[in-house]
Design a protein around this motif. Structure first.
Motif, PDB file in Angstrom:
ATOM      1  N   UNK A  79      -4.775  -2.436   2.579  1.00  0.00           N
ATOM      2  CA  UNK A  79      -6.204  -2.695   2.720  1.00  0.00           C
ATOM      3  C   UNK A  79      -6.509  -3.082   4.161  1.00  0.00           C
ATOM      4  N   UNK A  80      -7.489  -2.396   4.746  1.00  0.00           N
ATOM      5  CA  UNK A  80      -7.924  -2.685   6.125  1.00  0.00           C
ATOM      6  C   UNK A  80      -6.745  -2.618   7.099  1.00  0.00           C
ATOM      7  N   UNK A  81      -5.878  -1.626   6.903  1.00  0.00           N
ATOM      8  CA  UNK A  81      -4.693  -1.449   7.748  1.00  0.00           C
ATOM      9  C   UNK A  81      -4.893  -0.247   8.666  1.00  0.00           C
ATOM     10  N   UNK A  82      -3.901   0.022   9.499  1.00  0.00           N
ATOM     11  CA  UNK A  82      -3.860   1.250  10.272  1.00  0.00           C
ATOM     12  C   UNK A  82      -2.457   1.826  10.209  1.00  0.00           C
ATOM     13  N   UNK A  83      -2.403   3.172  10.097  1.00  0.00           N
ATOM     14  CA  UNK A  83      -1.136   3.902  10.132  1.00  0.00           C
ATOM     15  C   UNK A  83      -1.103   4.794  11.367  1.00  0.00           C
ATOM     16  N   UNK A  84      -1.816   4.438  12.396  1.00  0.00           N
ATOM     17  CA  UNK A  84      -2.018   5.275  13.576  1.00  0.00           C
ATOM     18  C   UNK A  84      -0.716   5.890  14.083  1.00  0.00           C
ATOM     19  N   UNK A  85      -0.651   7.233  14.034  1.00  0.00           N
ATOM     20  CA  UNK A  85       0.482   7.964  14.577  1.00  0.00           C
ATOM     21  C   UNK A  85       1.775   7.860  13.800  1.00  0.00           C
ATOM     22  N   UNK A  86       1.762   7.242  12.634  1.00  0.00           N
ATOM     23  CA  UNK A  86       2.988   7.138  11.838  1.00  0.00           C
ATOM     24  C   UNK A  86       3.267   8.445  11.094  1.00  0.00           C
ATOM     25  N   UNK A  87       4.533   8.674  10.770  1.00  0.00           N
ATOM     26  CA  UNK A  87       4.950   9.912  10.106  1.00  0.00           C
ATOM     27  C   UNK A  87       5.648   9.561   8.801  1.00  0.00           C
ATOM     28  N   UNK A  88       5.246  10.262   7.734  1.00  0.00           N
ATOM     29  CA  UNK A  88       5.821  10.057   6.401  1.00  0.00           C
ATOM     30  C   UNK A  88       6.481  11.364   5.963  1.00  0.00           C
ATOM     31  N   UNK A  89       7.792  11.335   5.706  1.00  0.00           N
ATOM     32  CA  UNK A  89       8.504  12.541   5.301  1.00  0.00           C
ATOM     33  C   UNK A  89       9.270  12.289   4.004  1.00  0.00           C
ATOM     34  N   UNK A  90       8.993  13.135   3.007  1.00  0.00           N
ATOM     35  CA  UNK A  90       9.694  13.067   1.716  1.00  0.00           C
ATOM     36  C   UNK A  90       9.624  11.679   1.083  1.00  0.00           C
ATOM     37  N   UNK A 108       1.396  13.478   7.427  1.00  0.00           N
ATOM     38  CA  UNK A 108       1.610  13.511   5.979  1.00  0.00           C
ATOM     39  C   UNK A 108       1.897  14.936   5.516  1.00  0.00           C
ATOM     40  N   UNK A 109       2.543  15.700   6.366  1.00  0.00           N
ATOM     41  CA  UNK A 109       2.872  17.082   6.032  1.00  0.00           C
ATOM     42  C   UNK A 109       3.735  17.120   4.773  1.00  0.00           C
ATOM     43  N   UNK A 110       3.293  17.894   3.789  1.00  0.00           N
ATOM     44  CA  UNK A 110       4.042  18.041   2.548  1.00  0.00           C
ATOM     45  C   UNK A 110       3.917  16.868   1.589  1.00  0.00           C
ATOM     46  N   UNK A 129      -0.615  19.459   6.648  1.00  0.00           N
ATOM     47  CA  UNK A 129      -0.136  20.801   6.317  1.00  0.00           C
ATOM     48  C   UNK A 129       0.744  20.758   5.072  1.00  0.00           C
ATOM     49  N   UNK A 130       0.486  21.663   4.156  1.00  0.00           N
ATOM     50  CA  UNK A 130       1.242  21.805   2.905  1.00  0.00           C
ATOM     51  C   UNK A 130       1.164  20.572   2.007  1.00  0.00           C
ATOM     52  N   UNK A 131       0.263  19.650   2.282  1.00  0.00           N
ATOM     53  CA  UNK A 131       0.126  18.462   1.438  1.00  0.00           C
ATOM     54  C   UNK A 131      -0.544  18.830   0.112  1.00  0.00           C
TER      55      UNK A 131
END
Length: 195
Positions: A79-90, A108-110, A129-131
């Protein structure tokens, strides 16, 4: 409290409470962070490889340029956070609650997030992409500049969302709910002339 370059690999951080802490280039690989509660914390260039963040809760915390690989985020709340530039894989991300959070430049590709509530979120220049966002609630979301090649948005609610022509041309939008302005922009993105 600034913590720089600390190795938390395999650490048991279960149900801890952190407030106002700053982590820079820390490694949380294989850490047990289930039930962790953070408030006003900052994570910059941190690694969350196979980290269990299930049932964790984060308020006004920042995850900047972090890498999440095969992490567990089920039942986590941001809540009220930032994920600026972070990458999530699998990552296992269902179900997840994300409210009033900035996802600008997030990767958040895939990602598999059908029926996710992403209403009103800033997803500017995000890589989707592919999400799988089928039936997701994206009302009033800002998807300007987002990469949507192969993104599945069938049945998604995009009313009031901001999308550019590239996104409208690249995403799979069959059955998505849109407002009149987006419908006209969609037609234009596919080469139709609206008179």
């Amino acid at each position: 409290m600034d913590i720089i370059g600390e190795d938390y690999s395999d650490a048991n951080l279960y149900e801890q409470r952190w407030e106002g802490r700053s982590f820079v280039r820390c490694d949380f690989t294989d850490a047990d962070m289930r039930g962790l509660v953070t408030s006003n914390c900052t994570f910059t260039d941190c690694v969350f490889d196979r980290t269990d963040l299930g049932e964790s809760s984060h308020t006004a915390s920042a995850f900047r340029s972090c890498k999440f690989t095969r992490a567990v985020l089920g039942d986590a709340v941001f809540r009220s956070c930032t994920w600026l530039g972070s990458v999530f894989m699998d990552c296992a991300m269902r179900p997840i609650t994300v409210e009033e959070t900035d996802l600008t430049l997030v990767g958040l590709s895939g990602a598999v997030l059908p029926k996710a509530s992403l209403r009103g979120l800033r997803l500017r220049e995000a890589n989707l992409e592919q999400a799988d966002l089928r039936e997701a609630d994206l009302r009033d979301a800002d998807l300007t500049g987002a990469r949507l090649l192969g993104c599945r948005l069938a049945g998604a609610d995009l009313r009031g969302a901001r999308l550019d022509a590239d996104g409208l041309a690249q995403a799979s939008l069959r059955g998505a709910r849109v407002d009149l302005g987006t419908a006209v922009a969609f037609a234009g993105a596919h080469g139709l002339r609206v008179d």
